[in-house]
Design a protein around this motif. Structure first.
Motif, PDB file in Angstrom:
ATOM      1  N   ILE A 118       0.834  -1.210   0.000  1.00 12.12           N
ATOM      2  CA  ILE A 118       0.000   0.000   0.000  1.00 12.12           C
ATOM      3  C   ILE A 118       0.866   1.257   0.000  1.00 12.12           C
ATOM      4  N   ARG A 119       0.675   2.104  -1.008  1.00  6.60           N
ATOM      5  CA  ARG A 119       1.494   3.311  -1.135  1.00  6.60           C
ATOM      6  C   ARG A 119       0.693   4.590  -0.929  1.00  6.60           C
ATOM      7  N   ALA A 162      -8.683   0.530  -2.038  1.00  3.25           N
ATOM      8  CA  ALA A 162      -8.902  -0.485  -3.062  1.00  3.25           C
ATOM      9  C   ALA A 162      -8.617  -1.885  -2.510  1.00  3.25           C
ATOM     10  N   LEU A 163      -7.567  -2.009  -1.718  1.00  2.46           N
ATOM     11  CA  LEU A 163      -7.142  -3.322  -1.229  1.00  2.46           C
ATOM     12  C   LEU A 163      -7.922  -3.777   0.004  1.00  2.46           C
ATOM     13  N   TRP A 218      -4.013   2.118  11.883  1.00  2.00           N
ATOM     14  CA  TRP A 218      -4.184   3.528  11.516  1.00  2.00           C
ATOM     15  C   TRP A 218      -3.268   3.840  10.339  1.00  2.00           C
ATOM     16  N   ILE A 219      -3.812   4.501   9.342  1.00  2.00           N
ATOM     17  CA  ILE A 219      -3.022   4.879   8.175  1.00  2.00           C
ATOM     18  C   ILE A 219      -3.196   6.379   7.967  1.00  2.00           C
ATOM     19  N   VAL A 220      -2.080   7.084   7.832  1.00  2.08           N
ATOM     20  CA  VAL A 220      -2.154   8.541   7.657  1.00  2.08           C
ATOM     21  C   VAL A 220      -1.220   8.957   6.527  1.00  2.08           C
ATOM     22  N   GLY A 240       3.188  12.906   0.828  1.00  2.40           N
ATOM     23  CA  GLY A 240       2.288  11.998   0.124  1.00  2.40           C
ATOM     24  C   GLY A 240       2.503  10.530   0.447  1.00  2.40           C
ATOM     25  N   ARG A 241       3.600  10.217   1.160  1.00  2.00           N
ATOM     26  CA  ARG A 241       3.831   8.828   1.546  1.00  2.00           C
ATOM     27  C   ARG A 241       2.876   8.446   2.666  1.00  2.00           C
ATOM     28  N   LEU A 242       2.699   7.160   2.849  1.00  2.00           N
ATOM     29  CA  LEU A 242       1.806   6.707   3.906  1.00  2.00           C
ATOM     30  C   LEU A 242       2.597   6.288   5.134  1.00  2.00           C
TER      31      LEU A 242
END
Ligand SMILES: [Zn+2]
Length: 170
Positions: A93-94, A101-102, A144-146, A151-153
């Motif tokens: 995941i990028r 989507a995933l 948690w994803i931020v 722009g990177r995760l």
């Protein structure tokens, strides 16, 4: 069992009862917090609603170690193997779009405010970053994803809450 910190100069427990008596006195800023088993100093912070608190590790009167906190037991522990399992899932995941989507619809989709204090001659800033959370990827961890500034995760695993939420607080 008392729980001194790494910086404590004594492992001896407080037996003078100062903390317990202070907590029973409504005019004293020291309270006993049932859920964590901690004695805490509570105080009013300027421009903040509600009260803030500091955990007490040692008795202010005798200097003995305060009782062990139950705080560590409030959340699931994320094991190394579970962390690695989730890392594999998250590795491709990028972007936030990749994640959606995933992994499908997240359990939380919103914004995180990130405050940068003034330093090195640069003014303080307040930025909003999109942040999503998935609860169903793991039995023990919320993911948690931020989105970071470039722009990177960034992602973070947070042990799930074990206890019952207190009424009226989040
Ligand atoms: Zn004491």
């Amino acid at each position: 069992m008392p729980k001194p910190t790494y910086a404590s100069v004594t492992e001896q427990a407080c037996t003078c009862s100062y903390l317990r008596h202070a907590a029973e006195d409504p005019d004293n800023p020291i309270v006993f917090h049932e859920r964590t088993g901690e004695f805490q100093f509570t105080y009013q912070q300027a421009n903040h609603e509600g009260r803030s608190m500091l955990v007490i590790y040692h008795c202010p009167f005798c200097g003995g170690a305060a009782p062990e906190s139950k705080r560590a037991l409030l959340f699931e522990v994320v094991s190394r193997s579970e962390g690695e399992r989730l890392e594999e899932i998250l590795a491709p995941i990028r972007t936030i779009q990749d994640a959606l989507a995933l992994l499908g619809t997240p359990d939380f989709d919103g914004y995180a405010g990130i405050r940068q204090e003034e330093q090195d001659g640069k003014p303080s800033t307040w930025r909003h970053r999109r942040q999503i959370r998935y609860e169903r990827l793991s039995e023990v961890a919320d993911v948690w994803i931020v989105e970071s500034a470039d722009g990177r995760l960034l992602w973070q695993l947070q042990g799930k809450y074990l206890g019952k939420r207190e009424e009226g607080t989040g």
